[in-house]
Structures are given as structure tokens and as C-alpha cells.
Design a protein around this motif. Structure first.
Motif, PDB file in Angstrom:
ATOM      1  N   GLY A 112      89.176 -14.234 -14.576  1.00 17.68           N
ATOM      2  CA  GLY A 112      90.217 -14.907 -13.810  1.00 17.68           C
ATOM      3  C   GLY A 112      91.164 -13.951 -13.114  1.00 17.68           C
ATOM      4  N   ARG A 113      90.755 -12.704 -12.937  1.00 19.26           N
ATOM      5  CA  ARG A 113      91.613 -11.719 -12.270  1.00 19.26           C
ATOM      6  C   ARG A 113      91.372 -11.783 -10.769  1.00 19.26           C
ATOM      7  NH1 ARG A 113      91.205  -5.247 -13.110  1.00 19.26           N
ATOM      8  NH2 ARG A 113      89.017  -5.896 -13.168  1.00 19.26           N
ATOM      9  N   MET A 114      92.411 -12.129 -10.030  1.00 21.54           N
ATOM     10  CA  MET A 114      92.292 -12.243  -8.582  1.00 21.54           C
ATOM     11  C   MET A 114      92.280 -10.854  -7.947  1.00 21.54           C
ATOM     12  SD  MET A 114      92.138 -15.515  -8.223  1.00 21.54           S
ATOM     13  CE  MET A 114      92.145 -15.537  -6.430  1.00 21.54           C
ATOM     14  N   GLY A 115      91.429 -10.694  -6.928  1.00 20.14           N
ATOM     15  CA  GLY A 115      91.342  -9.421  -6.223  1.00 20.14           C
ATOM     16  C   GLY A 115      90.206  -8.543  -6.693  1.00 20.14           C
ATOM     17  N   PHE A 116      89.408  -9.033  -7.643  1.00 11.62           N
ATOM     18  CA  PHE A 116      88.266  -8.271  -8.158  1.00 11.62           C
ATOM     19  C   PHE A 116      87.081  -9.206  -8.343  1.00 11.62           C
ATOM     20  CE2 PHE A 116      91.877  -5.728  -9.299  1.00 11.62           C
ATOM     21  CZ  PHE A 116      91.442  -4.416  -9.191  1.00 11.62           C
ATOM     22  N   VAL A 117      85.878  -8.647  -8.243  1.00  5.67           N
ATOM     23  CA  VAL A 117      84.668  -9.412  -8.528  1.00  5.67           C
ATOM     24  C   VAL A 117      83.556  -8.432  -8.878  1.00  5.67           C
ATOM     25  CG1 VAL A 117      83.641  -9.467  -6.204  1.00  5.67           C
ATOM     26  CG2 VAL A 117      83.331 -11.411  -7.733  1.00  5.67           C
ATOM     27  N   THR A 118      82.638  -8.872  -9.722  1.00  5.23           N
ATOM     28  CA  THR A 118      81.466  -8.060 -10.050  1.00  5.23           C
ATOM     29  C   THR A 118      80.314  -8.514  -9.172  1.00  5.23           C
ATOM     30  OG1 THR A 118      82.205  -7.857 -12.347  1.00  5.23           O
ATOM     31  CG2 THR A 118      79.899  -7.311 -11.873  1.00  5.23           C
ATOM     32  N   HIS A 119      79.886  -7.657  -8.269  1.00  6.46           N
ATOM     33  CA  HIS A 119      78.781  -7.997  -7.383  1.00  6.46           C
ATOM     34  C   HIS A 119      77.445  -7.786  -8.094  1.00  6.46           C
ATOM     35  CE1 HIS A 119      81.300  -8.578  -3.920  1.00  6.46           C
ATOM     36  NE2 HIS A 119      81.826  -7.371  -4.026  1.00  6.46           N
ATOM     37  N   ALA A 120      76.413  -8.380  -7.541  1.00  6.10           N
ATOM     38  CA  ALA A 120      75.069  -8.185  -8.082  1.00  6.10           C
ATOM     39  C   ALA A 120      74.742  -6.696  -8.115  1.00  6.10           C
ATOM     40  CB  ALA A 120      74.049  -8.930  -7.222  1.00  6.10           C
ATOM     41  N   GLY A 121      74.249  -6.231  -9.265  1.00 10.36           N
ATOM     42  CA  GLY A 121      73.892  -4.826  -9.411  1.00 10.36           C
ATOM     43  C   GLY A 121      75.018  -3.947  -9.900  1.00 10.36           C
ATOM     44  N   PRO A 142      86.890 -30.307  23.033  1.00 15.20           N
ATOM     45  CA  PRO A 142      87.730 -30.366  21.832  1.00 15.20           C
ATOM     46  C   PRO A 142      87.397 -29.225  20.877  1.00 15.20           C
ATOM     47  CG  PRO A 142      86.746 -32.508  22.312  1.00 15.20           C
ATOM     48  CD  PRO A 142      86.064 -31.520  23.201  1.00 15.20           C
ATOM     49  N   VAL A 143      88.410 -28.765  20.163  1.00 12.73           N
ATOM     50  CA  VAL A 143      88.240 -27.718  19.158  1.00 12.73           C
ATOM     51  C   VAL A 143      88.827 -28.220  17.841  1.00 12.73           C
ATOM     52  CG1 VAL A 143      88.866 -25.381  18.448  1.00 12.73           C
ATOM     53  CG2 VAL A 143      88.330 -25.853  20.846  1.00 12.73           C
ATOM     54  N   VAL A 144      88.039 -28.101  16.783  1.00 19.26           N
ATOM     55  CA  VAL A 144      88.509 -28.450  15.445  1.00 19.26           C
ATOM     56  C   VAL A 144      88.726 -27.153  14.677  1.00 19.26           C
ATOM     57  CG1 VAL A 144      88.039 -29.702  13.319  1.00 19.26           C
ATOM     58  CG2 VAL A 144      87.181 -30.592  15.507  1.00 19.26           C
ATOM     59  N   LEU A 145      89.937 -26.955  14.192  1.00 21.04           N
ATOM     60  CA  LEU A 145      90.258 -25.769  13.398  1.00 21.04           C
ATOM     61  C   LEU A 145      90.178 -26.110  11.919  1.00 21.04           C
ATOM     62  CD1 LEU A 145      93.449 -24.314  15.133  1.00 21.04           C
ATOM     63  CD2 LEU A 145      91.063 -23.742  15.572  1.00 21.04           C
ATOM     64  N   CYS A 146      89.512 -25.257  11.164  1.00 21.08           N
ATOM     65  CA  CYS A 146      89.475 -25.391   9.708  1.00 21.08           C
ATOM     66  C   CYS A 146      89.764 -24.017   9.130  1.00 21.08           C
ATOM     67  CB  CYS A 146      88.113 -25.899   9.250  1.00 21.08           C
ATOM     68  SG  CYS A 146      87.963 -26.073   7.455  1.00 21.08           S
ATOM     69  N   GLY A 147      90.979 -23.824   8.640  1.00 21.71           N
ATOM     70  CA  GLY A 147      91.376 -22.514   8.146  1.00 21.71           C
ATOM     71  C   GLY A 147      91.763 -22.556   6.682  1.00 21.71           C
ATOM     72  N   GLY A 148      91.571 -21.442   6.013  1.00 22.70           N
ATOM     73  CA  GLY A 148      91.941 -21.359   4.606  1.00 22.70           C
ATOM     74  C   GLY A 148      91.560 -20.017   4.028  1.00 22.70           C
ATOM     75  N   ILE A 149      91.483 -19.958   2.718  1.00 18.78           N
ATOM     76  CA  ILE A 149      91.165 -18.707   2.029  1.00 18.78           C
ATOM     77  C   ILE A 149      89.887 -18.884   1.223  1.00 18.78           C
ATOM     78  CG2 ILE A 149      91.951 -17.047   0.295  1.00 18.78           C
ATOM     79  CD1 ILE A 149      94.801 -17.603   1.259  1.00 18.78           C
ATOM     80  N   ASN A 150      88.939 -17.980   1.441  1.00 18.08           N
ATOM     81  CA  ASN A 150      87.665 -17.998   0.730  1.00 18.08           C
ATOM     82  C   ASN A 150      87.816 -17.215  -0.571  1.00 18.08           C
ATOM     83  OD1 ASN A 150      86.972 -18.984   3.253  1.00 18.08           O
ATOM     84  ND2 ASN A 150      85.928 -17.123   3.886  1.00 18.08           N
ATOM     85  N   VAL A 151      87.344 -17.787  -1.658  1.00 15.55           N
ATOM     86  CA  VAL A 151      87.410 -17.102  -2.949  1.00 15.55           C
ATOM     87  C   VAL A 151      85.987 -16.808  -3.413  1.00 15.55           C
ATOM     88  CG1 VAL A 151      88.271 -17.152  -5.306  1.00 15.55           C
ATOM     89  CG2 VAL A 151      89.535 -18.337  -3.504  1.00 15.55           C
ATOM     90  N   ILE A 152      85.703 -15.527  -3.623  1.00 21.53           N
ATOM     91  CA  ILE A 152      84.367 -15.070  -3.990  1.00 21.53           C
ATOM     92  C   ILE A 152      84.300 -14.866  -5.500  1.00 21.53           C
ATOM     93  CG2 ILE A 152      82.571 -13.367  -3.491  1.00 21.53           C
ATOM     94  CD1 ILE A 152      83.668 -14.919  -1.050  1.00 21.53           C
ATOM     95  N   THR A 153      83.246 -15.384  -6.134  1.00 22.66           N
ATOM     96  CA  THR A 153      83.069 -15.204  -7.573  1.00 22.66           C
ATOM     97  C   THR A 153      81.810 -14.377  -7.833  1.00 22.66           C
ATOM     98  OG1 THR A 153      81.831 -17.270  -7.797  1.00 22.66           O
ATOM     99  CG2 THR A 153      84.224 -17.397  -8.021  1.00 22.66           C
ATOM    100  N   GLY A 154      81.435 -14.271  -9.092  1.00 25.35           N
ATOM    101  CA  GLY A 154      80.305 -13.427  -9.463  1.00 25.35           C
ATOM    102  C   GLY A 154      78.964 -13.993  -9.048  1.00 25.35           C
ATOM    103  N   PRO A 155      77.900 -13.195  -9.157  1.00 22.79           N
ATOM    104  CA  PRO A 155      76.560 -13.613  -8.737  1.00 22.79           C
ATOM    105  C   PRO A 155      76.116 -14.896  -9.435  1.00 22.79           C
ATOM    106  CG  PRO A 155      76.593 -11.264  -9.223  1.00 22.79           C
ATOM    107  CD  PRO A 155      77.911 -11.814  -9.679  1.00 22.79           C
ATOM    108  N   GLY A 156      75.545 -15.809  -8.649  1.00 24.42           N
ATOM    109  CA  GLY A 156      75.043 -17.052  -9.205  1.00 24.42           C
ATOM    110  C   GLY A 156      76.086 -18.123  -9.386  1.00 24.42           C
ATOM    111  N   LYS A 157      77.367 -17.761  -9.298  1.00 22.03           N
ATOM    112  CA  LYS A 157      78.437 -18.745  -9.414  1.00 22.03           C
ATOM    113  C   LYS A 157      78.874 -19.176  -8.019  1.00 22.03           C
ATOM    114  CE  LYS A 157      80.269 -17.145 -13.853  1.00 22.03           C
ATOM    115  NZ  LYS A 157      81.492 -16.760 -14.599  1.00 22.03           N
ATOM    116  N   PRO A 158      79.370 -20.398  -7.885  1.00 19.23           N
ATOM    117  CA  PRO A 158      79.745 -20.864  -6.549  1.00 19.23           C
ATOM    118  C   PRO A 158      81.018 -20.201  -6.050  1.00 19.23           C
ATOM    119  CG  PRO A 158      80.396 -22.472  -8.191  1.00 19.23           C
ATOM    120  CD  PRO A 158      79.608 -21.417  -8.925  1.00 19.23           C
ATOM    121  N   ASP A 159      81.080 -19.966  -4.753  1.00 16.56           N
ATOM    122  CA  ASP A 159      82.330 -19.539  -4.135  1.00 16.56           C
ATOM    123  C   ASP A 159      83.206 -20.769  -3.904  1.00 16.56           C
ATOM    124  OD1 ASP A 159      81.424 -16.954  -4.122  1.00 16.56           O
ATOM    125  OD2 ASP A 159      80.816 -16.960  -2.019  1.00 16.56           O
ATOM    126  N   PHE A 160      84.504 -20.531  -3.701  1.00 19.22           N
ATOM    127  CA  PHE A 160      85.468 -21.620  -3.552  1.00 19.22           C
ATOM    128  C   PHE A 160      86.233 -21.460  -2.240  1.00 19.22           C
ATOM    129  CE2 PHE A 160      84.499 -21.387  -7.983  1.00 19.22           C
ATOM    130  CZ  PHE A 160      84.603 -22.676  -8.468  1.00 19.22           C
TER     131      PHE A 160
END
Length: 348
Positions: A173-182, A292-310
Motif C-alpha cells: 500500500g505504499r504510494m509511489g512504488f511498484v514491483t514490476h515483472a522481473g 465534439p470533444v469529450v475529456l476524461c482526466g484523472g490519475i492512473n494507479v499502477i499495481t504489481g504484475p497480474g493485478k488490475p490497475d486503477f
């Protein structure tokens, strides 16, 4: 008349793979949907090993009304909102200004938001344009946006602009870090944002100016502007005050919790705000003049391999060519679509 063969129709979908550790039954979210599973069940399955990550993400980006959800759920909700607003997803051009510096991330989680997957069976995929740079900031300027707009004219459709930076969240649950595959241990994520903050600490008051690193200069400028807030967020929590003279010490030690937002979260929010300001300045004149232009903005949260991103959605607006300087807030449509997907058992 027989019902359409769902499995045959699936061959025409643009599938989103579930991830190495996310599913033992299905190769893609689309496959699970075709077999009748609801998004709420898919969400439950995808997040059953993400308790600590979800708690941290909600603390960092959740509000009284909204909580981040998986990128797949958010993407499907966005497309449903588009349909409810009268747009045809198959006739849209998708432009994505997201963080392309995280080359090892599992990009398939973002396929619905990026227009590479849809719930609509289609023989012809919608055009997609990657126009983002480091930190999710716009890499396309006036000319780049106008070229995207020209393709929307060819499609006789609208433009969906998905934008925002990313930040990692590791299994603790530490924000700003992630363990990538490998990797054996968590690493900074997003890396460009972290490097920009370190540069800002060493070069306070300087002006980023590197002709060979212009994207990074934009990220460094954001870090410089928000350096004090970032440092404050990373400061250790203050110790509990000592008892006054004559007072007894508490039987139980006072627990001082760390703030919900650390420097990585503050930097991600600052990058989002800087990109949003660029979007507001450039989109009305150079992207929304004829379609027309539709804007969808936000913050992507990346998690570990095999887990869903948010995804923590912060903005959902519609620009009309008739009044490009007066966007309409459509966040309520997005929110309603997401809630229907996640809380309505009858939702497909």
C-alpha cells in the motif's frame, strides 16, 4: 431466429487480457462478459488480492462521492456514459495523453479508456492516437491536436481525450512504488516524476532548459512549482505531544498515522493539474472547432504484475463546436454508469 453466437462475436472484439495473476478461467475481460459475468463479479475477482492497495488508493484519491475503481470498470463506464450522451463509440477517435515512460506496465488494463477495446462488436477499430509524454503531459501541441481533429472529420465523429499521469502502489500500500515483472523489490513509479522531484531539490530556483530532454523539462517545472508541498507531504509525522507537568502518561501509546498523501501522490496531482490547464488552453481552439470533444482526466494507479490497475477519475466534460469555450460537465453521467456497473447485479 437464433440468438447471435457470442463466442463468434468475441472474435471481432478488441480483447483486454486479464493479466498473469488475475484470472485462471478467462483470457480477457471481454470473454468473461460474453459468458454472462457482471462487472461487479469481475471487479470482485480482480481485486480479491488488492486489499492494501485499495485502502491506500482510496485514502489518496477517494472522495465522499467517488472511489477509484479498476481501469477496466472505469473504461467501460466511460463508454457507457458516451452512449448515454448520444455518441457512437465506433465513430469516435480516441486520443490518449497518458504516461508512456512506464514501458513495463501492463497497458491492457487501459484498453477500454484508450479505445482499443469496446463492448460494441465492430469490424473496424476506432482510430487511436498516443499524444502523451512523460508524466502524462501533452506531447502534442497545436499542430498535433489539429491533426487528430482532422481524423475525427474523416470519421464524421467525436473525439475522446483521455489524459492523466500515473503513480504506483506496491503490495504494502505504499504510494509511489511498484514491483514490476522481473523485479525483486519495489521501484519508484512514476520514475520520471520521482527523478524530477530529486532534480528540483538540487536545483531550487533554476529553470529547466534541456533541448534534448524537453518532455522531462515540463515535468521538472511542475516539480519545482510544487516542491514545498511535496516535501511537506514526505515529512515524517509529528510525534505525539508529551504529557504536561503533573499529567499521567496515557496507558496506551498514541499512534500518529502517516498522511494519506505522500510526495508521490502530491506530484501526481500536480501533474494532472498542469496537464488539465494545458488541455483547457489548447483544446477549445485546436481540437474542438469542428467536432465534439469529450475529456476524461484523472490519475492512473499502477499495481504489481497480474493485478488490475486503477483509475481515479477527476474530470468528464463535453466540448461542443458551437461553444468550444463552454464545456458541459458530464461527470454525473460517468458516475451513474460506473455505479450501475459496480452495484447493479443485473448489469451485463
Amino acid at each position: 431466429m437464433p440468438l447471435p453466437n457470442k463466442r463468434a462475436a468475441r472474435r471481432h472484439r478488441r480483447d483486454v487480457k486479464m493479466g498473469a495473476g488475475a484470472s485462471t478461467d478467462y483470457a480477457s475481460v471481454a470473454q468473461a462478459l460474453d459468458d454472462g459475468h457482471s462487472q461487479v463479479n469481475i471487479e470482485r475477482h480482480l481485486t480479491n488480492s488488492c486489499t492494501k492497495e485499495i485502502e491506500a488508493i482510496n485514502k489518496a484519491f477517494g472522495t465522499d462521492e467517488d472511489r477509484p475503481a479498476t481501469a477496466v470498470a472505469c473504461g467501460r463506464a466511460a463508454q457507457r456514459a458516451l452512449d448515454g450522451l448520444g455518441f457512437e463509440v465506433n465513430n469516435m477517435v480516441f486520443a490518449n495523453s497518458t504516461s508512456r515512460d512506464e514501458f513495463t506496465r501492463e497497458h491492457h488494463w487501459w484498453a477500454y479508456l484508450e479505445g482499443r477495446a469496446t463492448d460494441v462488436v465492430s469490424e473496424t477499430p476506432a482510430p487511436t492516437f498516443d499524444i502523451g509524454g512523460l508524466g502524462g503531459m501533452l506531447a502534442a501541441g497545436k499542430t498535433g491536436l489539429e491533426l487528430v481533429a482532422s481524423h475525427a472529420l474523416e470519421k464524421v465523429g467525436a473525439i475522446f481525450l483521455f489524459f492523466g499521469p500515473h503513480v504506483g502502489c506496491d503490495e504494502e500500500g505504499r504510494m509511489g512504488f511498484v514491483t514490476h515483472a522481473g523485479q525483486d523489490a519495489p521501484a519508484p513509479c512514476g520514475a520520471a516524476a520521482a527523478q524530477a522531484v530529486e532534480w528540483a531539490k538540487k536545483n531550487k530556483g533554476a529553470t529547466p532548459k534541456d533541448a534534448d530532454d524537453q518532455q522531462m523539462d515540463k515535468v521538472r517545472a511542475v516539480a519545482l512549482k510544487n516542491l514545498e508541498a511535496i516535501k511537506d507531504a514526505d515529512a515524517p509525522p509529528a510525534a505525539a505531544p508529551a504529557p504536561a507537568e503533573g499529567e499521567e502518561e496515557a496507558a496506551e501509546p498514541v499512534v500518529v498515522e502517516a498522511p494519506a498523501k505522500n510526495g508521490a501522490v502530491v506530484m501526481a496531482e500536480a501533474l494532472y493539474q498542469a496537464t488539465y490547464e494545458d488541455v483547457l488552453r489548447l483544446v477549445p481552439k485546436h481540437l474542438a472547432q469542428n467536432r465534439p470533444v469529450v475529456l476524461c482526466g484523472g490519475i492512473n494507479v499502477i499495481t504489481g504484475p497480474g493485478k488490475p490497475d486503477f483509475f481515479a477519475c477527476k474530470n468528464f466534460q463535453v466540448y461542443s463546436p458551437r461553444e468550444p469555450d463552454q464545456p458541459n460537465d458530464a461527470f454525473s453521467s460517468y458516475r451513474a454508469s460506473l455505479r450501475a456497473l459496480l452495484f447493479d447485479p443485473s448489469a451485463p
